[in-house]
Design an enzyme around this catalytic site. Structure first.
Site, PDB file in Angstrom:
ATOM      1  N   HIS A  62       0.826  -1.207   0.000  1.00  0.00           N
ATOM      2  CA  HIS A  62       0.000   0.000   0.000  1.00  0.00           C
ATOM      3  C   HIS A  62       0.860   1.256   0.000  1.00  0.00           C
ATOM      4  O   HIS A  62       0.357   2.360  -0.191  1.00  0.00           O
ATOM      5  CB  HIS A  62      -0.948  -0.014   1.200  1.00  0.00           C
ATOM      6  CG  HIS A  62      -2.275   0.619   0.929  1.00  0.00           C
ATOM      7  ND1 HIS A  62      -2.411   1.789   0.208  1.00  0.00           N
ATOM      8  CD2 HIS A  62      -3.536   0.247   1.266  1.00  0.00           C
ATOM      9  CE1 HIS A  62      -3.693   2.105   0.126  1.00  0.00           C
ATOM     10  NE2 HIS A  62      -4.396   1.187   0.741  1.00  0.00           N
ATOM     11  N   GLY A 122      -5.950   1.276  -4.056  1.00  0.00           N
ATOM     12  CA  GLY A 122      -6.804   0.293  -4.713  1.00  0.00           C
ATOM     13  C   GLY A 122      -6.959   0.546  -6.207  1.00  0.00           C
ATOM     14  O   GLY A 122      -6.879  -0.375  -7.027  1.00  0.00           O
ATOM     15  N   SER A 177     -14.589   1.972   1.221  1.00  0.00           N
ATOM     16  CA  SER A 177     -15.431   1.648   0.070  1.00  0.00           C
ATOM     17  C   SER A 177     -14.584   1.065  -1.056  1.00  0.00           C
ATOM     18  O   SER A 177     -13.600   1.666  -1.483  1.00  0.00           O
ATOM     19  CB  SER A 177     -16.126   2.920  -0.434  1.00  0.00           C
ATOM     20  OG  SER A 177     -16.750   2.645  -1.676  1.00  0.00           O
ATOM     21  N   THR A 217     -25.878   8.655  -0.207  1.00  0.00           N
ATOM     22  CA  THR A 217     -25.495   7.552  -1.101  1.00  0.00           C
ATOM     23  C   THR A 217     -25.603   6.224  -0.348  1.00  0.00           C
ATOM     24  O   THR A 217     -25.703   6.185   0.891  1.00  0.00           O
ATOM     25  CB  THR A 217     -24.046   7.720  -1.582  1.00  0.00           C
ATOM     26  OG1 THR A 217     -23.187   7.639  -0.435  1.00  0.00           O
ATOM     27  CG2 THR A 217     -23.828   9.048  -2.281  1.00  0.00           C
ATOM     28  N   ARG A 218     -25.489   5.155  -1.122  1.00  0.00           N
ATOM     29  CA  ARG A 218     -25.541   3.825  -0.496  1.00  0.00           C
ATOM     30  C   ARG A 218     -24.412   3.675   0.524  1.00  0.00           C
ATOM     31  O   ARG A 218     -24.603   3.156   1.609  1.00  0.00           O
ATOM     32  CB  ARG A 218     -25.413   2.740  -1.579  1.00  0.00           C
ATOM     33  CG  ARG A 218     -26.611   2.644  -2.495  1.00  0.00           C
ATOM     34  CD  ARG A 218     -26.364   1.659  -3.604  1.00  0.00           C
ATOM     35  NE  ARG A 218     -25.216   2.046  -4.421  1.00  0.00           N
ATOM     36  CZ  ARG A 218     -24.543   1.239  -5.219  1.00  0.00           C
ATOM     37  NH1 ARG A 218     -24.898  -0.026  -5.320  1.00  0.00           N
ATOM     38  NH2 ARG A 218     -23.526   1.668  -5.928  1.00  0.00           N
ATOM     39  N   ARG A 248     -10.926  15.305  -6.710  1.00  0.00           N
ATOM     40  CA  ARG A 248     -11.146  16.420  -5.772  1.00  0.00           C
ATOM     41  C   ARG A 248     -10.053  17.467  -5.865  1.00  0.00           C
ATOM     42  O   ARG A 248     -10.143  18.514  -5.239  1.00  0.00           O
ATOM     43  CB  ARG A 248     -11.237  15.878  -4.330  1.00  0.00           C
ATOM     44  CG  ARG A 248     -12.478  15.022  -4.125  1.00  0.00           C
ATOM     45  CD  ARG A 248     -12.483  14.319  -2.780  1.00  0.00           C
ATOM     46  NE  ARG A 248     -13.565  13.347  -2.748  1.00  0.00           N
ATOM     47  CZ  ARG A 248     -14.775  13.590  -2.248  1.00  0.00           C
ATOM     48  NH1 ARG A 248     -15.046  14.734  -1.679  1.00  0.00           N
ATOM     49  NH2 ARG A 248     -15.701  12.661  -2.301  1.00  0.00           N
ATOM     50  N   ASP A 268     -10.144 -10.854 -16.600  1.00  0.00           N
ATOM     51  CA  ASP A 268     -10.110 -12.067 -17.422  1.00  0.00           C
ATOM     52  C   ASP A 268      -8.703 -12.284 -17.990  1.00  0.00           C
ATOM     53  O   ASP A 268      -8.231 -11.493 -18.795  1.00  0.00           O
ATOM     54  CB  ASP A 268     -11.151 -11.891 -18.555  1.00  0.00           C
ATOM     55  CG  ASP A 268     -11.172 -13.061 -19.507  1.00  0.00           C
ATOM     56  OD1 ASP A 268     -10.393 -14.013 -19.325  1.00  0.00           O
ATOM     57  OD2 ASP A 268     -11.981 -13.018 -20.464  1.00  0.00           O
ATOM     58  N   ASP A 297      -7.317   9.494   4.523  1.00  0.00           N
ATOM     59  CA  ASP A 297      -8.204   8.899   5.524  1.00  0.00           C
ATOM     60  C   ASP A 297      -8.758  10.000   6.418  1.00  0.00           C
ATOM     61  O   ASP A 297      -7.998  10.817   6.946  1.00  0.00           O
ATOM     62  CB  ASP A 297      -7.432   7.909   6.403  1.00  0.00           C
ATOM     63  CG  ASP A 297      -6.877   6.742   5.594  1.00  0.00           C
ATOM     64  OD1 ASP A 297      -7.513   6.377   4.596  1.00  0.00           O
ATOM     65  OD2 ASP A 297      -5.811   6.214   5.958  1.00  0.00           O
ATOM     66  N   ASP A 319     -10.902   8.878  -2.098  1.00  0.00           N
ATOM     67  CA  ASP A 319     -10.090   9.014  -3.314  1.00  0.00           C
ATOM     68  C   ASP A 319     -10.061  10.492  -3.696  1.00  0.00           C
ATOM     69  O   ASP A 319     -11.116  11.111  -3.863  1.00  0.00           O
ATOM     70  CB  ASP A 319     -10.729   8.177  -4.432  1.00  0.00           C
ATOM     71  CG  ASP A 319      -9.851   8.099  -5.654  1.00  0.00           C
ATOM     72  OD1 ASP A 319      -9.193   9.106  -5.982  1.00  0.00           O
ATOM     73  OD2 ASP A 319      -9.822   7.039  -6.303  1.00  0.00           O
TER      74      ASP A 319
END
Ligand code: COA
Length: 454
Positions: free
Chosen positions: A154, A159, A386, A261-262, A297, A396, A313, A293
């Site tokens: 990291h 991610g 998230s 949001t969800r 921004r 694939d 964070d 992220d």
């Protein structure tokens, strides 16, 4: 049930790549600085397994020519700071065989051999300068299916960047030309010269600037860290997620502000549930860690395919009584407020703040040998990251898309939560979580029960 592994080898970039040291941004060197484990399972592979393995190895070597930082090693410098030595030392590759069929792994994450399918880093016995930044393990199952376990530093990638590499590797493995290249210059996130000494007033909500609270009456988190934990994945169907959104939006501060949001409502609901089942004192302070992220921004936005850590964070804080007794909309807006603080000015303020630190190591969790180091989002806190927008599905390598992907669980700690997208196209979400064993069953029950009741 056994997994047999061959001795690992190092795969180097197939052609000479740039060599030298790269300065890392302050955001690379703080927060989560360990490796992140992930796994993909595939139902089919080539009849000729050895030739398929060679194709995987050759294609990773080709892809590393463009993503050469991953083949390098970290170096520590003065003030607990790290640099990236692009020396083409290579990524670790392990070939393994499992004496079971994929169908025997009905619940992938909780199967006893799950952890053996993902390579891990021995932080206690490997020096930083020798530690591979990417470790891969390809395991063949008796049925012809296979898994790809990987563990990626990291410090070098977040991610988005990790998945950029993975999808390009898969593309090259399928025989297609490389897609958009990574943007490797981390100087776009450098501190001011000289770094500012007065900071954005919200800096205390930056997670590394204010560690999450301990349980009342405890001077460290050591007790909680040492309690036995367990992991699980809990699905929230689209209907349940919509119920939560409806409930939270009823109590929005103003009708004109945008709907929650969800992620916001599910994170708020998980926080409330954790506070309820952990039996916290009403006045117990509790924090929630959120990872943001920053690519879009910044002003101007970061270059497309910026390769590195473009995340910050943040924490939101309340008392247990407040989180449990206020409405879901109120708790969701606490989370939103922390997220909305993150703009160009705030990010630059955080970078300058970190640049001014004489010793950056107190903001890192590299030294896992010491139990009380690094940020801990266990009892009475949570860290909910998230993965909803990470392009993690449909990787694939030429033999079809994965049948399952998920996070590794080996180094998960109490309070580590990930929110993943459910199946493509449906609005469901999956919570992948780690909690103390004594809390897990209550969490599962109350999480679902309290949606139905409200
Ligand atoms: N395509 C279509 N719609 C999208 C979209 C996309 N790629 N991304 C976002 N949206 C829409 C969705 O409708 C979403 O609302 P919904 O989930 O209720 O349907 C809405 O925009 C808001 O999404 P987002 O801006 O991502 O907010 P969020 O509340 O879901 O998440 C953060 C907030 C801070 C977590 C998120 O902005 C973020 O930074 N995620 C990345 C975290 C990360 O980097 N994780 C890995 C760390 S290594």
């Amino acid at each position: 049930m056994r997994v047999t592994t061959n001795p690992p080898s190092m795969v180097k970039p197939s052609q000479q790549s740039w060599s030298g040291r790269i300065a890392l941004s302050e955001l690379d060197q703080t927060g989560m600085t360990t490796h992140v484990p992930t796994i993909y399972f595939y139902a089919r592979s080539s009849e000729n397994w050895k030739s398929f393995l060679q194709t995987l190895i050759n294609s990773v070597a080709t892809t590393l020519v463009h993503f050469y930082p991953l083949a390098g090693r970290l170096v520590s410098t003065a003030g607990g700071r790290l640099e990236l030595n692009c020396n083409a030392a290579g990524v670790q590759f392990t070939e393994a065989y499992a004496d079971v069929k994929l169908a025997d792994l009905d619940d992938f994450m909780r199967h006893p051999i799950f952890d053996q399918l993902i390579p891990s880093v021995d932080y206690r016995h490997t020096s930083l300068e020798e530690m591979p930044l990417l470790l891969l393990q390809v395991t063949r199952f008796q049925c012809g299916g296979w898994s790809l376990g990987f563990c990626i530093s990291h410090v070098v990638v977040d991610g988005q960047s990790a998945l950029h590499f993975l999808s390009e590797w898969a593309r090259v493995c399928r025989g297609e030309p490389l897609g958009p290249p990574p943007y490797l210059d981390r100087k776009v996130l450098r501190a001011g010269d000289p770094p500012a000494t007065s900071f954005n007033k919200s800096i205390e909500q930056h997670a590394q600037s204010s560690p999450p609270p301990n349980l009342l009456g405890q001077s460290s988190n050591e007790n909680e860290r040492n309690k036995e934990t367990t992991v699980t994945m809990l699905k929230l169907t689209e209907t349940l997620v919509r119920k939560l959104q409806h409930q939270a939006n009823k109590n929005k501060k103003s009708k004109s502000s945008r709907n929650f949001t969800r992620y916001e409502v599910v994170t708020a609901h998980a926080w409330r549930t954790a506070c309820k089942i952990r039996n916290l004192e009403p006045e117990q302070p509790t924090s929630i860690g959120v990872c943001i992220d920053i690519r879009s921004r910044m002003n101007p936005p970061l270059p497309d395919k910026y390769f590195g850590n473009a995340i910050i964070d943040m924490i939101a804080t309340g008392t247990s009584c407040e989180i449990v007794s206020e409405t879901l909309g109120y708790v969701s807006s606490k989370i939103r407020d922390a997220i909305e603080k993150v703009n160009d000015e705030f990010v630059n303020s955080v970078i300058d703040f970190l640049k001014n630190q004489e010793d950056l190591s107190k903001f890192q969790d590299l030294h896992l040998a010491k139990d009380d180091e690094g940020p801990f989002y266990g009892n009475p806190n949570l860290g909910v990251i998230s993965w909803i927008t990470l392009p993690m599905y449909g990787i694939d390598f030429g033999w079809g898309k994965e049948i399952f992907t998920g996070p590794g669980t080996d180094d998960a700690e109490d309070g580590d939560f990930l929110v993943l997208r459910g199946e493509e196209g449906d609005g469901s979400l999956i919570l992948a979580l780690c909690l103390q064993v004594r809390h897990m069953e209550d969490f599962r029950r109350v999480l679902y029960q309290s949606i139905e009741e409200d």
